[in-house]
Design a protein around this motif. Sequence first.
Motif, mmCIF file in Angstrom:
data_model
loop_
_atom_site.group_PDB
_atom_site.id
_atom_site.type_symbol
_atom_site.label_atom_id
_atom_site.label_comp_id
_atom_site.label_asym_id
_atom_site.label_seq_id
_atom_site.Cartn_x
_atom_site.Cartn_y
_atom_site.Cartn_z
ATOM 1 N N LYS A 19 31.487 46.983 45.475
ATOM 2 C CA LYS A 19 31.370 48.254 46.199
ATOM 3 C C LYS A 19 31.969 48.131 47.600
ATOM 4 O O LYS A 19 32.655 49.043 48.083
ATOM 5 N N ALA A 20 31.696 47.028 48.256
ATOM 6 C CA ALA A 20 32.252 46.821 49.602
ATOM 7 C C ALA A 20 33.774 46.740 49.549
ATOM 8 O O ALA A 20 34.470 47.285 50.415
ATOM 9 N N ALA A 21 34.302 46.078 48.522
ATOM 10 C CA ALA A 21 35.758 45.974 48.363
ATOM 11 C C ALA A 21 36.368 47.352 48.160
ATOM 12 O O ALA A 21 37.420 47.674 48.721
ATOM 13 N N HIS A 22 35.719 48.179 47.360
ATOM 14 C CA HIS A 22 36.224 49.519 47.090
ATOM 15 C C HIS A 22 36.162 50.402 48.326
ATOM 16 O O HIS A 22 37.038 51.249 48.539
ATOM 17 N N ALA A 23 35.154 50.212 49.150
ATOM 18 C CA ALA A 23 35.001 51.034 50.355
ATOM 19 C C ALA A 23 36.048 50.711 51.407
ATOM 20 O O ALA A 23 36.369 51.558 52.254
ATOM 21 N N HIS A 24 36.598 49.512 51.358
ATOM 22 C CA HIS A 24 37.618 49.100 52.321
ATOM 23 C C HIS A 24 38.940 49.789 52.015
ATOM 24 O O HIS A 24 39.392 49.814 50.875
ATOM 25 N N ARG A 25 39.585 50.343 53.018
ATOM 26 C CA ARG A 25 40.887 50.966 52.836
ATOM 27 C C ARG A 25 41.968 49.934 53.139
ATOM 28 O O ARG A 25 42.185 49.557 54.286
ATOM 29 N N GLY A 26 42.623 49.473 52.100
ATOM 30 C CA GLY A 26 43.628 48.431 52.215
ATOM 31 C C GLY A 26 43.462 47.447 51.078
ATOM 32 O O GLY A 26 42.726 47.697 50.122
ATOM 33 N N SER A 27 44.138 46.318 51.149
ATOM 34 C CA SER A 27 44.046 45.299 50.102
ATOM 35 C C SER A 27 42.719 44.558 50.218
ATOM 36 O O SER A 27 42.474 43.854 51.197
ATOM 37 N N SER A 28 41.872 44.714 49.223
ATOM 38 C CA SER A 28 40.586 44.025 49.196
ATOM 39 C C SER A 28 40.683 42.858 48.220
ATOM 40 O O SER A 28 40.908 43.056 47.032
ATOM 41 N N PHE A 29 40.519 41.646 48.724
ATOM 42 C CA PHE A 29 40.665 40.438 47.908
ATOM 43 C C PHE A 29 39.281 39.865 47.621
ATOM 44 O O PHE A 29 38.544 39.520 48.550
ATOM 45 N N VAL A 30 38.943 39.770 46.334
ATOM 46 C CA VAL A 30 37.648 39.228 45.929
ATOM 47 C C VAL A 30 37.864 38.058 44.982
ATOM 48 O O VAL A 30 38.394 38.225 43.880
ATOM 49 N N GLU A 31 37.475 36.875 45.421
ATOM 50 C CA GLU A 31 37.495 35.704 44.552
ATOM 51 C C GLU A 31 36.167 35.651 43.801
ATOM 52 O O GLU A 31 35.102 35.714 44.422
ATOM 53 N N ILE A 32 36.236 35.543 42.478
ATOM 54 C CA ILE A 32 35.025 35.484 41.657
ATOM 55 C C ILE A 32 34.989 34.141 40.935
ATOM 56 O O ILE A 32 35.864 33.839 40.121
ATOM 57 N N TYR A 33 33.985 33.330 41.256
ATOM 58 C CA TYR A 33 33.827 32.065 40.546
ATOM 59 C C TYR A 33 33.405 32.376 39.107
ATOM 60 O O TYR A 33 32.359 32.977 38.879
ATOM 61 N N GLN A 34 34.229 31.958 38.163
ATOM 62 C CA GLN A 34 34.032 32.349 36.759
ATOM 63 C C GLN A 34 34.056 31.114 35.872
ATOM 64 O O GLN A 34 35.010 30.344 35.904
ATOM 65 N N ASN A 35 32.991 30.928 35.126
ATOM 66 C CA ASN A 35 32.865 29.729 34.313
ATOM 67 C C ASN A 35 33.685 29.818 33.034
ATOM 68 O O ASN A 35 33.588 30.785 32.284
ATOM 69 N N CYS A 36 34.545 28.805 32.817
ATOM 70 C CA CYS A 36 35.283 28.675 31.546
ATOM 71 C C CYS A 36 34.508 27.691 30.685
ATOM 72 O O CYS A 36 34.571 26.470 30.908
ATOM 73 N N ILE A 37 33.790 28.223 29.711
ATOM 74 C CA ILE A 37 32.866 27.405 28.936
ATOM 75 C C ILE A 37 33.563 26.401 28.025
ATOM 76 O O ILE A 37 32.978 25.404 27.604
ATOM 77 N N VAL A 38 34.849 26.631 27.742
ATOM 78 C CA VAL A 38 35.583 25.759 26.818
ATOM 79 C C VAL A 38 36.305 24.630 27.543
ATOM 80 O O VAL A 38 36.193 23.454 27.182
ATOM 81 N N TYR A 39 37.071 24.961 28.591
ATOM 82 C CA TYR A 39 37.943 23.969 29.206
ATOM 83 C C TYR A 39 37.473 23.444 30.554
ATOM 84 O O TYR A 39 38.024 22.452 31.052
ATOM 85 N N ASN A 40 36.489 24.093 31.169
ATOM 86 C CA ASN A 40 36.052 23.644 32.504
ATOM 87 C C ASN A 40 34.592 24.001 32.726
ATOM 88 O O ASN A 40 34.209 24.457 33.804
ATOM 89 N N ASP A 41 33.784 23.764 31.717
ATOM 90 C CA ASP A 41 32.387 24.202 31.734
ATOM 91 C C ASP A 41 31.601 23.549 32.873
ATOM 92 O O ASP A 41 31.738 22.348 33.141
ATOM 93 N N ASP A 42 30.808 24.366 33.554
ATOM 94 C CA ASP A 42 29.875 23.914 34.597
ATOM 95 C C ASP A 42 30.560 23.320 35.827
ATOM 96 O O ASP A 42 29.936 22.578 36.586
ATOM 97 N N VAL A 43 31.835 23.647 36.041
ATOM 98 C CA VAL A 43 32.518 23.091 37.209
ATOM 99 C C VAL A 43 31.894 23.591 38.509
ATOM 100 O O VAL A 43 31.973 22.924 39.551
ATOM 101 N N PHE A 44 31.216 24.745 38.463
ATOM 102 C CA PHE A 44 30.578 25.300 39.659
ATOM 103 C C PHE A 44 29.056 25.097 39.657
ATOM 104 O O PHE A 44 28.365 25.655 40.504
#
Length: 342
Positions: A186-211
């Motif tokens: 929501k905060a990214a959408h409210a910003h006028r301009g390029s909103s960059f959001v990095e999302i830590y996302q678990n890859c259960i097959v090739y990189n499970d539990d890296v985070f």
Amino acid sequence: MNEMTKLTIKDFETDQEVRWCPGCGDYAVLKAVQRTLPELGTRPENIVFVSGIGCSSRFPYYVETYGFHTIHGRAPAVATGLKLANPELDVWIITGDGDALSIGGNHTMHLLRRNLDCQILLFNNEIYGLTKGQYSPTSRVGTRSPSTPFGSVDRPASPCGFALGSGARFVARGIDTHKKLPEVLKAAHAHRGSSFVEIYQNCIVYNDDVFSGFTDKANAAANQIWLVHGAPMLFDGGTKGMTLDHAALRLRVVDVADGDWAAAGVIVHDQTNKGLAQMLIELMPEEGFPVALGVIFDHPRPTFERAVVAQNAEASQGKLPDLQKLVSKGQTWQVDKEPHAL
């Protein structure tokens, strides 16, 4: 659809079968986005999702809006064309650490530099998932993969550091399964301009539990700091906080006794301070710091497409469109004779 009809998550779910590996973090991000969209006040017909190549890039098929599944690394170029053609569109770019930071690194950089009004969601699983587990620009030193069987010797790229260095005016982080991810969106959408959001996302097959060091329930409180503009930088249930070591010009962790964060020297978060944002981005659990999450930097400036539209309007002021004059401009000639018969 009636303009007054209240939208729900069902309005943003397609009839397509969602196909990611069972347990993939992409499912959680999809639901977070679908839960967020009804609350943004934008009709589905005015929203466009643009993706490149990778597991995350299936996203446009699963959201009941317009969408483009483009080519590797080029989603920013397509998104730029969309916003220039129709600045009123609500454009979301879905990308991954490989798509955005390797083959698409230059496109991502220039999108952020230009400040196109869009939301960029970068799914970071620190691996190439779609092409079977090769190491990516964000993979850690020592990562073993089909392309680095003895362990990667590359120093990993920091997506948020890259974005901030490219001139991004909004930089944030979230976690695929965390309940606060919709707030970040929501905060990214409210910003006028390029909103960059990095999302830590678990890859259960090739990189499970890296985070898992900061995402597992047992580790989360002590290793995550969720930032709120104007609020003290506290974590671990309020028992610890961040202070600024003025002599060394760096952040450090302090203990907070009896909730008196001011006495402990804990600073409040200022999301308009780029220097502070840089320090927050670089915090690493391996060095005894929590991972900075939420809105790290938010300081708007005029957007690219609005500047282009204003420039074109000024250039065309008082002029009438004349296609024939345009075609005849420069070196032209006319063929008067009939062509020879074959």
